[in-house]
Design a protein around this motif. Structure first.
Motif, PDB file in Angstrom:
ATOM      1  N   LEU A   1       0.840  -1.195   0.000  1.00 54.87           N
ATOM      2  CA  LEU A   1       0.000   0.000   0.000  1.00 54.87           C
ATOM      3  C   LEU A   1       0.880   1.251   0.000  1.00 54.87           C
ATOM      4  O   LEU A   1       0.425   2.325   0.321  1.00 54.87           O
TER       5      LEU A   1
ATOM      6  N   PHE B   1       3.595   6.772   3.999  1.00 53.20           N
ATOM      7  CA  PHE B   1       3.393   7.989   4.775  1.00 53.20           C
ATOM      8  C   PHE B   1       4.726   8.552   5.269  1.00 53.20           C
ATOM      9  O   PHE B   1       4.930   9.763   5.326  1.00 53.20           O
TER      10      PHE B   1
ATOM     11  N   LEU C   1      -2.408   0.319  -6.920  1.00 53.89           N
ATOM     12  CA  LEU C   1      -2.911  -0.994  -6.517  1.00 53.89           C
ATOM     13  C   LEU C   1      -4.240  -1.293  -7.220  1.00 53.89           C
ATOM     14  O   LEU C   1      -4.507  -2.425  -7.623  1.00 53.89           O
TER      15      LEU C   1
ATOM     16  N   TYR D   1     -14.731   6.804  -9.705  1.00 54.73           N
ATOM     17  CA  TYR D   1     -13.523   6.018  -9.500  1.00 54.73           C
ATOM     18  C   TYR D   1     -13.679   5.086  -8.291  1.00 54.73           C
ATOM     19  O   TYR D   1     -13.454   3.881  -8.375  1.00 54.73           O
ATOM     20  N   GLY D   2     -14.093   5.676  -7.185  1.00 58.82           N
ATOM     21  CA  GLY D   2     -14.282   4.888  -5.965  1.00 58.82           C
ATOM     22  C   GLY D   2     -15.326   3.805  -6.168  1.00 58.82           C
ATOM     23  O   GLY D   2     -15.135   2.648  -5.800  1.00 58.82           O
TER      24      GLY D   2
ATOM     25  N   ILE E   1      -2.753   3.841  -3.714  1.00 62.04           N
ATOM     26  CA  ILE E   1      -4.021   3.131  -3.891  1.00 62.04           C
ATOM     27  C   ILE E   1      -4.380   3.042  -5.366  1.00 62.04           C
ATOM     28  O   ILE E   1      -4.849   2.013  -5.851  1.00 62.04           O
TER      29      ILE E   1
ATOM     30  N   MET F   1       2.059   0.671   3.860  1.00 64.03           N
ATOM     31  CA  MET F   1       1.318   1.933   3.940  1.00 64.03           C
ATOM     32  C   MET F   1       2.109   2.926   4.795  1.00 64.03           C
ATOM     33  O   MET F   1       2.244   4.107   4.453  1.00 64.03           O
ATOM     34  N   GLY F   2       2.660   2.413   5.907  1.00 63.93           N
ATOM     35  CA  GLY F   2       3.481   3.249   6.771  1.00 63.93           C
ATOM     36  C   GLY F   2       4.689   3.797   6.037  1.00 63.93           C
ATOM     37  O   GLY F   2       5.031   4.973   6.167  1.00 63.93           O
TER      38      GLY F   2
ATOM     39  N   LEU G   1     -14.057  11.394  -8.985  1.00 57.94           N
ATOM     40  CA  LEU G   1     -13.565  10.517  -7.923  1.00 57.94           C
ATOM     41  C   LEU G   1     -14.645   9.562  -7.430  1.00 57.94           C
ATOM     42  O   LEU G   1     -14.371   8.435  -7.058  1.00 57.94           O
TER      43      LEU G   1
ATOM     44  N   PHE H   1      -0.529   8.510  -0.399  1.00 53.27           N
ATOM     45  CA  PHE H   1      -1.324   7.305  -0.224  1.00 53.27           C
ATOM     46  C   PHE H   1      -2.312   7.108  -1.378  1.00 53.27           C
ATOM     47  O   PHE H   1      -2.499   5.993  -1.870  1.00 53.27           O
ATOM     48  N   ILE H   2      -2.926   8.210  -1.803  1.00 49.82           N
ATOM     49  CA  ILE H   2      -3.913   8.106  -2.880  1.00 49.82           C
ATOM     50  C   ILE H   2      -3.266   7.495  -4.124  1.00 49.82           C
ATOM     51  O   ILE H   2      -3.847   6.651  -4.801  1.00 49.82           O
TER      52      ILE H   2
END
Ligand SMILES: Nc1ncnc2c1ncn2[C@@H]1O[C@H](COP(=O)(O)OP(=O)(O)O)[C@@H](O)[C@H]1O
Ligand SMILES: [Mg+2]
Lengths: 277, 303, 254
Positions: free
Chosen positions: A24, A86, A204, A243-244, A201, A82-83, A240, A197-198
């Motif tokens: 992530l 960030f 992915l 998209y989501g 995602i 993910m960490g 968006l 992060f976006i």
């Protein structure tokens, strides 16, 4: 942009699609490649060197992050990566050298002209696609399948799981770095949020919507997901949202992604024609 | 997207005059906020092994409903339970419609579906309520309270008190009521529980109801702290909540609570001492990575 | 005969539970040894300790004269160990054939970089087909593993382990869940494998088959070795009888 996203998605496909390691935080490596390339380009290094440096640096850091995948698994790995994502954005934001919040602007052009650069990206897209297909066909791809399926069993069948995971991370993150480098010459202006992060995602999603592990699926999903916002420009307010919703509906109703969906259609067509007169 | 959030949390004008005690208190305030969000995630993970990112959307929805109801009725005390109940029910619907059908798929399927859902939810809020956020007409709980020589706002105290009361009640109910015992049994061993005639699906609904309602309460108090509800307010706290449940040892409730407090406190101190290298969010994840490398199963092993 | 495997004073603990305490014995080249004992005795734990799936808190494993206690699993497998699972774990995403072809081509995956350069999977598939006919499931070779009956998957596990060309084959309850005919057939197959020179250590509850095929028994109870010797002597041992019968009764009355 489509080309760069394809390289990016196929780079994650090596890690997540083939080797089964959810990440992530893939945008961080895209970002490392981009920042490295941008800084070197600004001090006047030529394009081949900057791209190479970005690729190597991203792959090197990726190798280190890959080490974490030896310690933690599955959901723990997802959150760890993910960490990492960030952490990358957090560090970049606070570094004046890297432009902080404002990012890096006035990056020199590729010097290839618009068409030349387009061709360069295209060449890389073809190379990376071939690379993906090649890995999939090789015994390395076979071993990846085993690791992705059940790593404990893979180990008992003599697969050096750690080495294969590291190989996947090194290759995948290096190619993400390459994509980052190309992005720098494309946009000529980067800010930390391009690699947040976006973005991770989105990458992915391209892999998952295409169908984890399927090169053709990932290719088509990337093209669709990248062009879709353009296509829906007339309803840009809903971009968006669509998209989501798309991500959600694909996973909810076709969890194998587009590749899985097509395969299912194909199978059912075959079985119904077989059953027919 | 995170600027507002950080501005709310760090109080730059007072930051350098804070004593360590104040930092500790700030840490506890944020820790209790993280706890109330993370517990819902942890409940869902414990039962279904899903990283329920859309939880953040419910947190935001809680903020919106709480604010709208408070503005309409003038009473926070009335608005909070109503908002929590509504969000709880929506949580149950999300379980039924979104997760229930894909439980047998590999874990990334639910994860990405959840992320998609979360993005869509944020967009729906933006379209309905506008991109700039809403504020309370007359923000409640804004008066100052003295606590051992420290000035705190009532909303901050409220955050800690409400979170403590609710989580204590939750732990009490789970140990003392029949439904609670059924729930714990299902979390521990679904097959065994089913063989004792416990309806696992009902337990899951309950789980989503409680988790979502708690998130809604969290959303309301966060909105009180900043006097602002905006579409993207769920993102950062929920990513941190994910980090917290991982730190606590996925699915381990006690671990989740301790990790939430720990994170709140480390952030409060970290922003002061290493703030020039890492921003607040990065500190949280640096802590996560360091701890996971030492203990890959989290601070407290799950089941 | 020389000792192929030496288990020396092995101890394993899970949290507070002592799964194995001071277990030691050795297995000679070519032997067919069965490891028996009540449920929870620690048999699976011992086999997992030998292959390195779990770590020993105490003791050593010596294989072919080398101390392998600190080796990672894949290295022990390459040295000549193979194991089947008590609870079958095939690769669900692959066909039956590929499940066997992967270990059959194990020389292709020893080195990551070389693995990338090897593209030809047909020799391994051919070898896999041979193994599948050996265990008599060649007719499902091209099917997905999903939905296959347990008897077939158990044999798949065996074929997969054989594909590694092991010197020592560790089988964890290979006959469990099979009907008596299937069990006898598979036991015969395993005997055949043993005759071809593969040393076998088999965990099995089916005492009838155990006594029929094995030439030595080791009995574990509560994590300790309580007997070791030829089948008749061991089965006549009162300690073994009481451990076994006592547990059996407990199991029968839930
Ligand atoms: N991974 C594990 N974690 C905790 N306890 C375990 C684990 N594996 C086995 N045990 C315990 O160790 C003991 C021996 O188990 P096992 O080796 O599976 O027995 P057997 O195969 O002889 O039936 C049992 O008490 C079991 O509960
Ligand atoms: Mg066993």
């Amino acid at each position: 942009m489509v080309g760069i996203n394809i390289i990016l998605a196929l780079s994650l496909n090596l890690i997540t699609g083939f080797c089964g390691q959810i990440s992530l935080g893939h945008a961080a490596f895209y970002g490392i490649g981009a920042y490295c390339t941008a800084l070197l380009a600004k001090i006047g290094m030529p394009l081949p060197l900057t791209l190479l440096a970005g690729t190597i640096l991203a792959g090197g850091v990726g190798l280190i992050v890959g080490l974490t995948s030896l310690r933690v698994r599955d959901d723990f790995l997802a959150i760890t990566t993910m960490g990492v994502g960030f952490l990358f954005v957090g560090i970049v934001r606070q570094q004046d050298l890297l432009g902080g919040e404002m990012g890096i602007s006035a990056i020199p052009s590729s010097g290839l002209g618009k068409i030349g650069f387009l061709l360069l990206v295209l060449v890389f897209v073809v190379l990376v696609t071939i690379w993906n297909l090649f890995v999939k066909k090789s015994w390395m791809g076979f071993a990846f399948d085993a690791v992705a399926d059940d790593e404990d069993t893979a180990r008992l069948l003599s697969v050096d799981v750690a080495a294969y995971k590291l190989a996947a991370f090194a290759m995948g993150t290096a190619l993400a770095g390459l994509a980052g480098g190309l992005y720098v010459y494309f946009a000529r202006f980067i800010v930390p949020d391009d690699f947040g992060f976006i973005m991770s995602i989105s990458i992915l999603s391209m892999v998952a919507v295409g169908g984890i592990g399927s090169v053709a699926g990932v290719l088509s999903a990337t093209i669709i997901l990248t062009l879709m916002p353009e296509f829906f420009r007339f309803v840009s307010d809903y971009k968006l949202l669509i998209y989501g919703a798309l991500l959600f509906f694909v996973m909810r109703f076709a969890p194998g992604g587009m590749a899985g969906f097509v395969r299912r259609l194909f199978l059912s067509a075959r079985s119904s024609s077989g059953a027919g007169p | 997207m995170t600027h507002r959030w950080r501005a709310v949390q760090t109080y730059p004008e007072t930051i350098y005059s804070m004593l360590w005690f104040e930092l500790l208190i700030q840490g506890i305030i944020h820790g209790s906020m993280y706890a109330i969000i993370a517990v819902g995630l942890s409940l869902v993970y414990g039962l279904l092994r899903i990283l329920h990112v859309a939880h953040a959307g419910l947190f935001t929805l809680g903020g919106y409903l709480g604010l709208l109801l408070t503005n309409a009725t003038g009473s926070l005390i009335l608005a909070t339970p109503v908002a929590a109940a509504v969000v709880g029910v929506i949580g149950m619907i999300i379980y039924r419609v979104c997760y229930h059908p894909i439980l047998d798929q590999p874990p990334y399927v639910a994860l990405i579906a959840s992320i998609g859902l979360f993005i869509a939810m944020e967009e729906i809020y933006r379209l309905i309520f506008g991109p700039y956020g809403l504020s309370y007409a007359r923000p409640p709980l804004q008066f100052q309270v003295q606590f051992f020589g420290i000035q705190l706002r009532a909303a901050e105290v409220g955050m800690v008190v409400v979170s403590t009361v609710l989580l204590t009640a939750l732990s009490y109910l789970s140990q003392k009521t029949r439904l609670g015992i059924a729930w714990r049994a299902t979390v521990d061993d679904p097959q065994m529980a089913a063989s004792f005639g416990i309806d696992a699906v009902r337990v899951r609904y309950l789980n989503f109801f409680i988790g979502s309602a708690l998130a809604a309460v969290g959303g309301i108090y966060v909105s009180l702290l900043s006097n602002l509800v905006e579409p993207t307010m769920g993102g950062v706290p929920s990513y941190k909540a994910l980090a917290i449940i991982v730190l606590g040892g996925l699915g381990n409730l006690k671990g989740t609570l301790i990790a939430a407090l720990l994170l709140g406190i480390v952030e409060a101190f970290g922003t002061i001492y290493i703030g020039q290298w890492l921003d607040r969010d990065a500190i949280a994840f640096a802590l996560l990575i360091v701890i996971l490398m030492i203990r890959p199963q989290g601070l407290f092993a799950g089941r | 005969m020389t000792a192929l495997l030496e288990i020396q004073d092995v101890g394993v603990q899970f949290g507070g539970v002592r799964a194995l305490t001071n277990v030691g014995f050795s297995v000679a080249t070519g032997e067919f040894l069965s490891l028996i004992g009540p449920n929870g005795a620690g048999k699976t734990t011992l086999v997992r300790g030998i292959t390195g799936v779990i770590r020993l808190q105490q003791g050593r494993i010596v294989f072919a004269g080398r101390d392998i206690s600190a080796w990672p699993v894949h290295r022990r497998i390459r040295a000549g160990l193979a194991m089947t699972h008590q609870i079958v774990r095939p690769f669900h995403s692959m066909t039956v054939l590929d499940n066997v072809a992967l270990p059959a081509g194990h020389e292709n995956i020893g080195n990551v970089v070389k693995a990338l350069l090897r593209l030809n999977r047909s020799p391994a598939r051919k070898k896999a087909l041979e193994l599948l006919s050996l265990v008599e499931i060649v007719d499902v070779a091209h099917q997905s593993v999903r939905g296959l009956p347990l008897g077939v998957v158990k044999r798949l596990e065996l074929a997969r382990a054989l594909a590694l060309e092991p010197q020592l084959l560790l089988l964890d309850e290979p006959l469990a869940g099979l009907n008596s005919q299937e069990a006898a057939r598979l036991a015969d197959m395993i005997t055949g494998i043993n005759r071809q020179g593969v040393t076998i250590m088999m965990i099995e509850h089916n005492l009838g088959e155990v006594l029929r095929v094995s030439r030595r028994l080791v009995v574990l109870d509560n994590g300790r070795k309580i007997a070791d010797g030829d089948p008749d002597t061991v089965m006549a041992d009162p300690v073994v009888r009481s451990a076994y019968v006592g547990k059996e009764k407990q199991d029968a009355a839930p």
